[in-house]
Design an enzyme around this catalytic site. Sequence first.
Site, PDB file in Angstrom:
ATOM      1  N   GLY A 117     -86.153 -34.321  17.293  1.00 21.56           N
ATOM      2  CA  GLY A 117     -87.578 -33.985  17.223  1.00 21.56           C
ATOM      3  C   GLY A 117     -88.098 -33.526  15.880  1.00 21.56           C
ATOM      4  N   SER A 118     -87.245 -33.312  14.884  1.00 19.91           N
ATOM      5  CA  SER A 118     -87.689 -32.620  13.668  1.00 19.91           C
ATOM      6  C   SER A 118     -88.549 -33.446  12.716  1.00 19.91           C
ATOM      7  CB  SER A 118     -86.490 -32.055  12.912  1.00 19.91           C
ATOM      8  OG  SER A 118     -86.033 -30.900  13.548  1.00 19.91           O
ATOM      9  N   THR A 158     -82.804 -34.267  13.955  1.00 19.17           N
ATOM     10  CA  THR A 158     -81.615 -34.255  14.811  1.00 19.17           C
ATOM     11  C   THR A 158     -82.070 -34.460  16.259  1.00 19.17           C
ATOM     12  OG1 THR A 158     -80.589 -32.719  13.277  1.00 19.17           O
ATOM     13  CG2 THR A 158     -79.585 -32.899  15.464  1.00 19.17           C
ATOM     14  N   LYS A 173     -87.932 -32.477   2.086  1.00 20.73           N
ATOM     15  CA  LYS A 173     -87.502 -31.304   2.848  1.00 20.73           C
ATOM     16  C   LYS A 173     -86.382 -30.599   2.079  1.00 20.73           C
ATOM     17  CE  LYS A 173     -86.002 -30.383   7.670  1.00 20.73           C
ATOM     18  NZ  LYS A 173     -85.692 -31.074   8.957  1.00 20.73           N
ATOM     19  N   SER A 185     -88.250 -29.320  12.720  1.00 21.02           N
ATOM     20  CA  SER A 185     -88.006 -28.421  11.608  1.00 21.02           C
ATOM     21  C   SER A 185     -88.574 -28.902  10.278  1.00 21.02           C
ATOM     22  CB  SER A 185     -86.493 -28.207  11.452  1.00 21.02           C
ATOM     23  OG  SER A 185     -85.848 -29.422  11.106  1.00 21.02           O
TER      24      SER A 185
END
Length: 584
Positions: free
Chosen positions: A255-256, A253, A150, A232
Amino acid sequence: MPDVDKQSARMPLIRERHNEGIARPAVNAPGNFAMRLTIGSLFALFLAFAWAGMGFKQESARAPAPSQFPDLYEASITDLQDGLQKGLFTSVDLVKAYFARIEEVNLQGPTLRAVIETNPSALKQAAALDLERHTTGARGPLHGIPIILKDNIATLASEGMNTTAGSFALLGSVVPRDAHVAAKLRAAGAILLGKANLSEWANFRGNVPSGFSGRGGQTSGPYVPLGDPCGSSSGSGVASAIGLAAAALGSETDGSIVCPSGMNNLVGIKPTVGLTSRDGVIPISEHQDTVGPMARSVTDAAIILSAMAGRDPRDNFTLAQPRVVPDYTAALDVNGLSGKRLGVPRKFFEGLNSVVVATFNASLETMKGLGATIVDPADFPDFEEFAASNNESIVLSTDFKVDVNRYISELLEVPTGVKNLAGLIAFNTAHAAEELVPPFWTDQSQFIASENTTVDQAFFDAVAADKDLGATRGIDATLQAFGLDALLLPTDVSSGPAAIAGYPIITVPLGFLPPNTTLAPARPTRSSGPNQPFGLSFLGTAFSEFGLVSLAFAYEQATHTRLQVLAFPEAIPKTQLADIVGAK
Ligand SMILES: *[C@@H]1O[C@H](CO)[C@@H](O)[C@H](O)[C@H]1NC(C)=O
Ligand SMILES: *[C@@H]1O[C@H](CO)[C@@H](O)[C@H](O)[C@H]1NC(C)=O
Ligand SMILES: *[C@@H]1O[C@H](CO)[C@@H](O)[C@H](O)[C@H]1NC(C)=O
Ligand SMILES: *[C@@H]1O[C@H](CO)[C@@H](O)[C@H](O)[C@H]1NC(C)=O
Ligand SMILES: *[C@@H]1O[C@H](CO)[C@@H](O)[C@H](O)[C@H]1NC(C)=O
Ligand SMILES: *[C@@H]1O[C@H](CO)[C@@H](O)[C@H](O)[C@H]1NC(C)=O
Ligand SMILES: CC(=O)N[C@H]1CO[C@H](CO)[C@@H](O)[C@@H]1O
């Protein structure tokens, strides 16, 4: 190396299990290798064998059929390592193949925009790792395996990649060093193939659709055309789902990792906060951020987690973890569900799609059949208080300003001159055409709210309340009250309690929305449509990843859900190893 011997001793077992019962994709199946056989590829195979014969481990000399190239849509790390070790192909071949696959779908064809940059040094690194394999042997299971990170995970600027969280504000910034997790993967022999697009600033800029960043544009998913990839870690999810790399790293943080893993048909591990270091990861919150693998199988995720976990003096949350990092692959047991007690906190289910709930309900029967006891419902004793709390937004808003300011202050150079959150807000306003793009992507209200915070008593109270509601009176109280090993939730609703507790989740493919699902309008992405994947989450207490991996593996091996539906045809890259090896 001892690691390699252990691994190769395990390989045949894992491979057999992996092949068992997988419905091999037929029509859209990427990689009918027999058709691609050329004189060139035969010659390359001959070379590979000559090379393998030069004192290279104890592989038998049976002639390989070209179909022994693993299909890169689904290739496991174990399959890739096996082919590299046998000399069927090299890491240079793998990097070339993945680069070609990225090229096919990223800005062309379905324009998935999953990858923001590729690593200009990757081929050179692959060649060095190929040579090292040849001379001194492989370092371990990740030697020469390409992985995408990422774009909020720092990599040495001298290597040629940027670290920007998707924002032009950090373009060209020089990080002081690799992120600790990137350095650990490198040390394990992984090739950092590129950076994945993401929801800019890990979705902490404002109300912006998942998967959009100023630099990378709008990511979309590979199962529903223009589908919401969730976020994200959107690009990490898409890249791993269709084999643009062996696997990817994401960060979470709230759900990402698990949401884009669920919606892209992947296995994702959101580790306990403090299992994997956040040093060098562009932050939201030191209380909730964590970095983890997003992969196509529990085995691959376990291999990567084993390599990236560990203490780091630069992230003191990691000092709370047990002294020895477990080998998570030792948890891969097909009987992992037998004798385990799993609870279903039903009060979290409100508003879920009924297909998701029905599929989840059916999975409970599957797990009972595998020897688990299901306690249903097993609700949080203070669920209503949990649901009413808004403490998380205070914690995240306040942390972001402190933590992002610290991250920027540690950069060696920032060509845009941005020094802190106030500077980011001003930068976006001044570069609205690139960053605050109409009609969907104009918002930076979260930045503005965060800039307005101070570290005060209300903040410390909110941190304490979250630990109490999420961990002490939440996950831990529920596990204890019902004598449970883990909690089960549809991934669509699993992230909240683990986020504020700082506790782990592993998600695995659970199912797909049926063909008659209404195709939602593209605004700019579609919230749902036919074939949209969804996931099943296992949640536990702090540092319970070993046990969760075991449960998830047993479920995965009994169901093999992932390949029941493939990506839509245009989103499946055609390049395979046979094209690259054959082109030599
Ligand atoms: C990183 O950003 C710089 C601009 O500062 C650019 O020249 C370079 O090409 C970028 N790297 C990659 C791999 O895109
Ligand atoms: C980490 O260190 C900071 C100071 O640098 C301190 O405020 C904080 O309490 C420490 N956290 C942990 C979990 O030890
Ligand atoms: C799922 O199971 C729960 C608990 O048994 C039940 O209340 C609910 O109606 C079921 N939902 C579906 C869609 O099957
Ligand atoms: C934080 O949690 C506490 C304990 O449940 C609660 O009393 C308080 O109202 C919450 N604060 C906010 C802002 O939600
Ligand atoms: C800034 O914070 C103050 C006090 O906490 C609050 O009254 C005000 O509405 C906030 N402003 C913004 C723009 O969030
Ligand atoms: C889809 O088909 C199933 C039966 O196969 C039916 O129960 C369901 O109502 C249909 N859904 C829609 C949205 O048409
Ligand atoms: C590797 C790749 O395709 N990167 C692209 C990501 O998206 C930006 C914005 O469209 C392009 O400039 C990059 O070339």
